[in-house]
Design a protein around this motif. Structure first.
Motif, PDB file in Angstrom:
ATOM      1  N   GLY A  42     -18.804 -13.850  32.389  1.00  0.00           N
ATOM      2  CA  GLY A  42     -19.283 -13.596  33.711  1.00  0.00           C
ATOM      3  C   GLY A  42     -20.264 -12.640  34.260  1.00  0.00           C
ATOM      4  N   VAL A  43     -20.373 -11.670  33.393  1.00  0.00           N
ATOM      5  CA  VAL A  43     -21.418 -10.713  33.626  1.00  0.00           C
ATOM      6  C   VAL A  43     -22.882 -11.165  33.281  1.00  0.00           C
ATOM      7  N   THR A  44     -22.645 -11.930  31.918  1.00  0.00           N
ATOM      8  CA  THR A  44     -23.749 -12.658  31.359  1.00  0.00           C
ATOM      9  C   THR A  44     -24.444 -13.576  32.559  1.00  0.00           C
ATOM     10  N   VAL A  45     -23.467 -14.412  32.977  1.00  0.00           N
ATOM     11  CA  VAL A  45     -24.005 -15.525  34.239  1.00  0.00           C
ATOM     12  C   VAL A  45     -24.640 -14.879  35.208  1.00  0.00           C
TER      13      VAL A  45
ATOM     14  N   LEU B 157       6.454 -25.898  36.369  1.00  0.00           N
ATOM     15  CA  LEU B 157       6.744 -25.860  34.905  1.00  0.00           C
ATOM     16  C   LEU B 157       5.647 -26.451  34.331  1.00  0.00           C
ATOM     17  N   TRP B 158       4.893 -27.522  34.771  1.00  0.00           N
ATOM     18  CA  TRP B 158       3.780 -28.144  34.345  1.00  0.00           C
ATOM     19  C   TRP B 158       2.679 -27.206  33.614  1.00  0.00           C
ATOM     20  N   ALA B 159       2.741 -26.015  34.317  1.00  0.00           N
ATOM     21  CA  ALA B 159       1.410 -25.125  34.107  1.00  0.00           C
ATOM     22  C   ALA B 159       1.900 -24.230  33.313  1.00  0.00           C
ATOM     23  N   LYS B 160       2.949 -24.055  32.358  1.00  0.00           N
ATOM     24  CA  LYS B 160       3.374 -23.194  31.728  1.00  0.00           C
ATOM     25  C   LYS B 160       2.349 -22.722  30.597  1.00  0.00           C
ATOM     26  N   GLY B 161       1.897 -24.002  29.930  1.00  0.00           N
ATOM     27  CA  GLY B 161       0.989 -23.518  28.825  1.00  0.00           C
ATOM     28  C   GLY B 161      -0.413 -23.443  29.030  1.00  0.00           C
ATOM     29  N   PHE B 162      -0.829 -22.987  30.481  1.00  0.00           N
ATOM     30  CA  PHE B 162      -2.177 -22.828  31.054  1.00  0.00           C
ATOM     31  C   PHE B 162      -2.346 -21.718  31.853  1.00  0.00           C
ATOM     32  N   THR B 163      -1.308 -20.558  31.665  1.00  0.00           N
ATOM     33  CA  THR B 163      -1.423 -19.317  32.320  1.00  0.00           C
ATOM     34  C   THR B 163      -2.489 -18.568  31.776  1.00  0.00           C
ATOM     35  N   ASN B 164      -2.882 -18.581  30.558  1.00  0.00           N
ATOM     36  CA  ASN B 164      -3.964 -17.755  29.888  1.00  0.00           C
ATOM     37  C   ASN B 164      -5.254 -18.283  30.517  1.00  0.00           C
ATOM     38  N   TYR B 165      -5.389 -19.528  30.845  1.00  0.00           N
ATOM     39  CA  TYR B 165      -6.494 -20.299  31.295  1.00  0.00           C
ATOM     40  C   TYR B 165      -6.712 -19.787  32.775  1.00  0.00           C
ATOM     41  N   PHE B 166      -5.528 -19.691  33.660  1.00  0.00           N
ATOM     42  CA  PHE B 166      -5.808 -19.427  35.107  1.00  0.00           C
ATOM     43  C   PHE B 166      -6.310 -17.855  34.923  1.00  0.00           C
ATOM     44  N   LEU B 167      -5.661 -16.923  34.107  1.00  0.00           N
ATOM     45  CA  LEU B 167      -6.128 -15.595  34.354  1.00  0.00           C
ATOM     46  C   LEU B 167      -7.537 -15.450  33.845  1.00  0.00           C
TER      47      LEU B 167
ATOM     48  N   GLY C 246     -14.271 -15.023  37.207  1.00  0.00           N
ATOM     49  CA  GLY C 246     -14.926 -14.351  38.631  1.00  0.00           C
ATOM     50  C   GLY C 246     -15.280 -13.191  38.935  1.00  0.00           C
ATOM     51  N   MET C 247     -14.357 -12.306  38.300  1.00  0.00           N
ATOM     52  CA  MET C 247     -14.604 -10.857  38.603  1.00  0.00           C
ATOM     53  C   MET C 247     -15.780 -10.392  37.773  1.00  0.00           C
ATOM     54  N   GLY C 248     -15.962 -10.908  36.454  1.00  0.00           N
ATOM     55  CA  GLY C 248     -17.324 -10.760  35.826  1.00  0.00           C
ATOM     56  C   GLY C 248     -18.512 -11.036  36.492  1.00  0.00           C
TER      57      GLY C 248
ATOM     58  N   LEU D   5     -28.497 -15.521  36.066  1.00  0.00           N
ATOM     59  CA  LEU D   5     -28.940 -16.413  37.193  1.00  0.00           C
ATOM     60  C   LEU D   5     -28.974 -15.669  38.582  1.00  0.00           C
ATOM     61  N   GLY D   6     -28.664 -14.264  38.546  1.00  0.00           N
ATOM     62  CA  GLY D   6     -28.885 -13.435  39.431  1.00  0.00           C
ATOM     63  C   GLY D   6     -28.277 -14.121  40.990  1.00  0.00           C
ATOM     64  N   GLU D   7     -28.954 -13.971  41.908  1.00  0.00           N
ATOM     65  CA  GLU D   7     -28.460 -14.527  43.217  1.00  0.00           C
ATOM     66  C   GLU D   7     -28.007 -15.726  43.387  1.00  0.00           C
ATOM     67  N   ARG D   8     -28.448 -16.610  42.415  1.00  0.00           N
ATOM     68  CA  ARG D   8     -27.953 -17.903  42.284  1.00  0.00           C
ATOM     69  C   ARG D   8     -26.474 -18.380  42.241  1.00  0.00           C
ATOM     70  N   VAL D   9     -25.760 -17.293  41.541  1.00  0.00           N
ATOM     71  CA  VAL D   9     -24.512 -17.518  41.479  1.00  0.00           C
ATOM     72  C   VAL D   9     -23.683 -17.102  42.844  1.00  0.00           C
ATOM     73  N   SER D  10     -24.394 -16.546  43.720  1.00  0.00           N
ATOM     74  CA  SER D  10     -23.833 -16.150  45.161  1.00  0.00           C
ATOM     75  C   SER D  10     -23.118 -17.251  45.723  1.00  0.00           C
ATOM     76  N   ALA D  11     -23.407 -18.577  45.652  1.00  0.00           N
ATOM     77  CA  ALA D  11     -22.655 -19.540  46.116  1.00  0.00           C
ATOM     78  C   ALA D  11     -21.323 -19.639  45.679  1.00  0.00           C
ATOM     79  N   VAL D  12     -21.168 -19.445  44.220  1.00  0.00           N
ATOM     80  CA  VAL D  12     -19.835 -19.487  43.527  1.00  0.00           C
ATOM     81  C   VAL D  12     -19.114 -18.434  43.708  1.00  0.00           C
ATOM     82  N   THR D  13     -19.546 -17.264  43.790  1.00  0.00           N
ATOM     83  CA  THR D  13     -18.731 -15.888  43.775  1.00  0.00           C
ATOM     84  C   THR D  13     -18.081 -15.714  45.376  1.00  0.00           C
ATOM     85  N   THR D  14     -18.799 -16.626  46.182  1.00  0.00           N
ATOM     86  CA  THR D  14     -18.253 -16.606  47.550  1.00  0.00           C
ATOM     87  C   THR D  14     -16.861 -17.138  47.643  1.00  0.00           C
ATOM     88  N   VAL D  15     -16.701 -18.328  46.775  1.00  0.00           N
ATOM     89  CA  VAL D  15     -15.396 -19.023  46.896  1.00  0.00           C
ATOM     90  C   VAL D  15     -14.606 -18.373  45.589  1.00  0.00           C
TER      91      VAL D  15
END
Length: 346
Positions: free
Chosen positions: A177-180, A34-44, A50-52, A184-194
């Protein structure tokens, strides 16, 4: 990072089971989420950011390279699933906010899970990704437009709220996400893997919120028909998506081959139910029951998609149908010329 990746792989493998267990936890202990009710838009937003970051300009160029198939597949999705939702509401006599929830999930873009199912069934993953991308980018426009036309008979639709929420949680995060990724190119690979692990946790949190806020309404007479309707919605989407792609094969066989038919089938039948739940919680905050169909859909379409992909692949292996088959028919064995062989031996 490696630990997060291993966790992500484990979560992907057991995601449907984890969703069911997590939903049960929140049903019996709603205070868990219930604590997360106001944050669902941020979760999505995190999920779509990440998809971007996994997208490049080549993904957008692919849409331009095969515009007919991508546009046709997207139109099929936004035509079949919303109209199916309306039809099912009529057939099962659904009314009020429950009907609005069913139509809302029907108006959502295709889900990212369809990419996995297309891959598992040896479908055209590139086409699948392109249709999913285009339908998602169109969501801020299409969802309010379709809801206004199809669900306004049940309740006044907050079109502006739907548009702004979809813009906030869909378009802006993808563009960022696409802009990042571009900068940054391949430098974002460390983030996209997680990011798969992060995205799945975010979706679990959204599901947890929906179950928690609907704790008293989840299994009542009002909502009793939601699960069978959701199941029929999804399965009928697969069936009509397949029939539609077969029809397009007759019209344009070069573009709508067997692999493309698989991709369109999954793209039509699978919805971005996380977006549906988030829009429901934000735009219909006073009636969280609207989010229940999206939550049921989230669990069910992962089960049905996995089963369909497995059956499809097993069928192709059994009958020796290659992934690049023209029409999905069994290869015709050439007859052995017995006479010629006998003459050669003689």
């Amino acid at each position: 990072m490696s630990q997060i990746q291993r966790f992500g792989s484990w979560l992907t493998k057991w995601f449907t089971l984890v969703v069911i267990v997590w939903a049960a936890v929140n049903y019996f202990a709603p205070q868990t989420s219930l604590w997360a009710k106001g944050f669902t838009n941020y979760f999505l937003s995190i999920v779509l950011f990440g998809m971007g970051m996994t997208l490049s300009l080549d993904d957008f160029k692919r849409i331009v390279k095969m515009p007919l198939m991508v546009i046709v597949g997207t139109v099929a999705h936004y035509l079949i699933m919303p109209l199916l939702a309306v039809l099912l509401c009529k057939v099962f006599h659904l009314d009020g906010m429950v009907a609005v929830g069913v139509i809302l999930v029907g108006c959502c873009p295709s889900g990212t899970s369809s990419n996995v199912m297309s891959f598992l069934s040896r479908g055209d993953v590139a086409l699948d990704v392109s249709i999913g991308l285009l339908s998602t980018l169109l969501a801020p426009l299409m969802v309010p437009l379709l809801m206004s036309g199809l669900a306004s008979q049940y309740v006044e639709i907050p079109v502006e709220k739907l548009f702004l929420t979809a813009l906030q949680v869909v378009l802006i995060p993808i563009v960022l996400g696409v802009t990042v990724h571009t900068l940054l190119g391949e430098r974002v690979s460390a983030v996209t893997t997680v990011m798969p692990a992060v995205s799945q946790v975010a979706i679990l949190l959204i599901i947890g919120v929906v179950v928690a806020v609907n704790n008293q309404k989840l299994f009542t007479a009002e909502t009793a028909m939601i699960l069978p309707v959701v199941m029929l919605h999804n399965l009928s989407g697969y069936g009509l998506g397949w029939l539609f792609s077969r029809l397009m094969f007759r019209i344009y066989p070069k573009g709508f081959r067997y692999a493309q038919q698989k991709a369109i089938t999954f793209e039509v039948g699978m919805q971005d139910s996380a977006l549906g739940a988030t829009l429901a919680l934000q735009a219909f905050a006073a009636n969280p029951v609207v989010a229940i169909p999206s939550t049921f859909f989230s669990v069910w379409h992962n089960i049905s998609g996995s089963v369909l992909a497995s059956l499809w692949r097993g069928h192709d292996d059994k009958y020796g149908i290659p992934a690049d088959s023209h029409d999905g028919r069994r290869p015709v064995a050439r007859p052995i010329e017995v006479g010629a062989g006998a003459q050669a031996e003689a």
